[in-house]
Design a protein around this motif. Sequence first.
Motif, mmCIF file in Angstrom:
data_model
loop_
_atom_site.group_PDB
_atom_site.id
_atom_site.type_symbol
_atom_site.label_atom_id
_atom_site.label_comp_id
_atom_site.label_asym_id
_atom_site.label_seq_id
_atom_site.Cartn_x
_atom_site.Cartn_y
_atom_site.Cartn_z
ATOM 1 N N GLY A 2 30.843 47.726 36.981
ATOM 2 C CA GLY A 2 31.976 47.557 37.846
ATOM 3 C C GLY A 2 32.412 48.798 38.572
ATOM 4 O O GLY A 2 33.604 49.086 38.665
ATOM 5 N N THR A 3 31.471 49.581 39.131
ATOM 6 C CA THR A 3 31.877 50.815 39.783
ATOM 7 C C THR A 3 31.292 50.996 41.162
ATOM 8 O O THR A 3 31.644 51.943 41.847
ATOM 9 C CB THR A 3 31.460 52.023 38.925
ATOM 10 N N VAL A 48 26.287 40.195 37.756
ATOM 11 C CA VAL A 48 27.649 39.780 37.411
ATOM 12 C C VAL A 48 28.615 40.822 37.958
ATOM 13 O O VAL A 48 29.593 40.516 38.613
ATOM 14 C CB VAL A 48 27.821 39.643 35.884
ATOM 15 N N GLY A 49 28.296 42.074 37.677
ATOM 16 C CA GLY A 49 29.037 43.194 38.246
ATOM 17 C C GLY A 49 28.248 43.803 39.388
ATOM 18 O O GLY A 49 27.138 43.365 39.702
ATOM 19 N N PRO A 50 28.768 44.828 40.018
ATOM 20 C CA PRO A 50 28.128 45.426 41.194
ATOM 21 C C PRO A 50 26.869 46.203 40.848
ATOM 22 O O PRO A 50 26.655 46.593 39.706
ATOM 23 C CB PRO A 50 29.210 46.366 41.726
ATOM 24 N N ALA A 84 41.265 48.066 41.331
ATOM 25 C CA ALA A 84 40.587 47.512 42.505
ATOM 26 C C ALA A 84 39.253 46.864 42.126
ATOM 27 O O ALA A 84 38.916 45.774 42.592
ATOM 28 C CB ALA A 84 40.362 48.618 43.540
ATOM 29 N N VAL A 85 38.506 47.531 41.261
ATOM 30 C CA VAL A 85 37.223 46.974 40.810
ATOM 31 C C VAL A 85 37.454 45.684 40.034
ATOM 32 O O VAL A 85 36.765 44.676 40.223
ATOM 33 C CB VAL A 85 36.474 48.001 39.931
ATOM 34 N N PHE A 86 38.440 45.694 39.159
ATOM 35 C CA PHE A 86 38.755 44.530 38.334
ATOM 36 C C PHE A 86 39.113 43.324 39.208
ATOM 37 O O PHE A 86 38.629 42.203 38.981
ATOM 38 C CB PHE A 86 39.920 44.883 37.401
ATOM 39 N N ASN A 87 39.908 43.546 40.217
ATOM 40 C CA ASN A 87 40.322 42.453 41.116
ATOM 41 C C ASN A 87 39.181 41.997 42.010
ATOM 42 O O ASN A 87 39.034 40.807 42.295
ATOM 43 C CB ASN A 87 41.512 42.886 41.963
ATOM 44 N N GLU A 88 38.365 42.932 42.465
ATOM 45 C CA GLU A 88 37.267 42.592 43.382
ATOM 46 C C GLU A 88 36.253 41.664 42.728
ATOM 47 O O GLU A 88 35.694 40.786 43.370
ATOM 48 C CB GLU A 88 36.572 43.872 43.863
ATOM 49 N N LYS A 91 38.331 39.543 38.271
ATOM 50 C CA LYS A 91 38.992 39.909 37.020
ATOM 51 C C LYS A 91 38.118 39.620 35.796
ATOM 52 O O LYS A 91 38.599 39.208 34.737
ATOM 53 C CB LYS A 91 40.342 39.184 36.898
ATOM 54 N N GLN A 92 36.830 39.836 35.994
ATOM 55 C CA GLN A 92 35.873 39.681 34.898
ATOM 56 C C GLN A 92 35.926 40.915 34.009
ATOM 57 O O GLN A 92 35.655 42.025 34.451
ATOM 58 C CB GLN A 92 34.455 39.486 35.452
ATOM 59 N N GLN A 93 36.274 40.733 32.753
ATOM 60 C CA GLN A 93 36.471 41.861 31.851
ATOM 61 C C GLN A 93 35.131 42.403 31.368
ATOM 62 O O GLN A 93 34.296 41.661 30.847
ATOM 63 C CB GLN A 93 37.305 41.432 30.648
ATOM 64 N N MET A 94 34.898 43.684 31.538
ATOM 65 C CA MET A 94 33.678 44.307 31.054
ATOM 66 C C MET A 94 33.849 44.696 29.588
ATOM 67 O O MET A 94 34.913 45.196 29.203
ATOM 68 C CB MET A 94 33.345 45.553 31.882
ATOM 69 N N PRO A 95 32.843 44.469 28.736
ATOM 70 C CA PRO A 95 32.957 44.858 27.329
ATOM 71 C C PRO A 95 33.139 46.365 27.180
ATOM 72 O O PRO A 95 32.704 47.146 28.028
ATOM 73 C CB PRO A 95 31.623 44.401 26.721
#
Length: 403
Positions: A2-3, A48-50, A84-88, A91-95
């Motif tokens: 997520g970065t 799933v994430g960027p 910002a990353v969380f919302n983009e 709101k998928q929570q990273m472990p």
Amino acid sequence: MGTAGVTPGSAAPAAAGGGADAGVIDAGSTLFKNNCVQCHSVGTDVVVGPGLQDVHKRRSEAWLMKWIKNSSALIQSGDKDAVAVFNEYSKQQMPSFAFSDDELKALIAYMASESAKPQTAAAPSGGPDTAPGQNVGTDAIGAGIGNTIDLLLVVLVVVLLVLVITLIIIASVLKNYLKGKGDLTGAEQELLERRTNFANIYKSKAVRIIVGLIFVVVLVDISIDKVMGIGIQQGYAPRQPIAFSHKLHAGDHQINCNYCHTSVYKSASANIPSANICMNCHSQIKKESPEIQKIYRAIENNKPIEWVRVHNLPDLAYFNHSQHTKVGGVECQTCHGPIETMEVVAQYSPLTMGWCIDCHRNTPLNTEGNAYYDNLVKLHEKQSKGAFIVASNGGTECSKCHY
């Protein structure tokens, strides 16, 4: 993680990767493949994430370390980039990951070293179209033994036919040659003209004994094969309730087996993944897929997914996964075959007692750095010149697996 794809903040980018040695990068590669590849690529592709290409240039090392270690805490602290990353990403929570600082730096170094490498897209994969529990098989897996026997029988029949035809041709040629000779006596001429009486041949005692013996041998062979084959399901490949492709997940996307089968290195049994493990990815990707919708329905109805068991040892045999995978260092493919190439999982090995015993008789034990084996190795070297194998440590004793 997520970065990627976020406007850089005021923090200086991480100066990682360029000066890292190969050992550090290799350690980071292992961490990434075991923990991150399920949700991220090291390129620009969004899984799933960027994608994480050049992430070390957009974020400081300190920020990346905080994010990887506990992204939730960073978000709750009000960090604007974390929020910002969380919302983009919905709101998928990273472990959170309990990595040491050295491990985090190695992970960042690996991402930095991989950023310039070209990325390839994974090919799509479909699922079989059969009923759950039905054996759909794989590419000759398990059927190899039966096919080999069938092939040998066909070859044997063809050889016998060729032999019989050859003998008939030779007899015919020889008979015509003798008929053309003018110096044959009347008895010899009568012998050549005599027709073969197959009825008399069949009625002869010798032929009947031979035919009877062949019948008995074939019947005994079939009976032994059937009896010895009880409980052996090599090649069994049932259709699962959800068309899960190991080729796509473990092969194309290189998801580590331990990510889904979380107890394979620490328990006697390799667990079946729970639905929440699937949802770590599929809450974001392929949500509309008919197969993924089956997972959603199972969760909504609070019912387990009824996976069909493929590998099943008899209750009288004890097998410990962690003892083999963690302690023994046995690779998954040793027993399960090329699992990363299977669209439908099949039982690759026979899993018979003889098969296990043969492995124990041929597999050397890694005793380096383990004081438990020191005296055993010394005693073994006094009595034998061979390698210290599993059997040397009692691996062929009945009580090891039957107690």
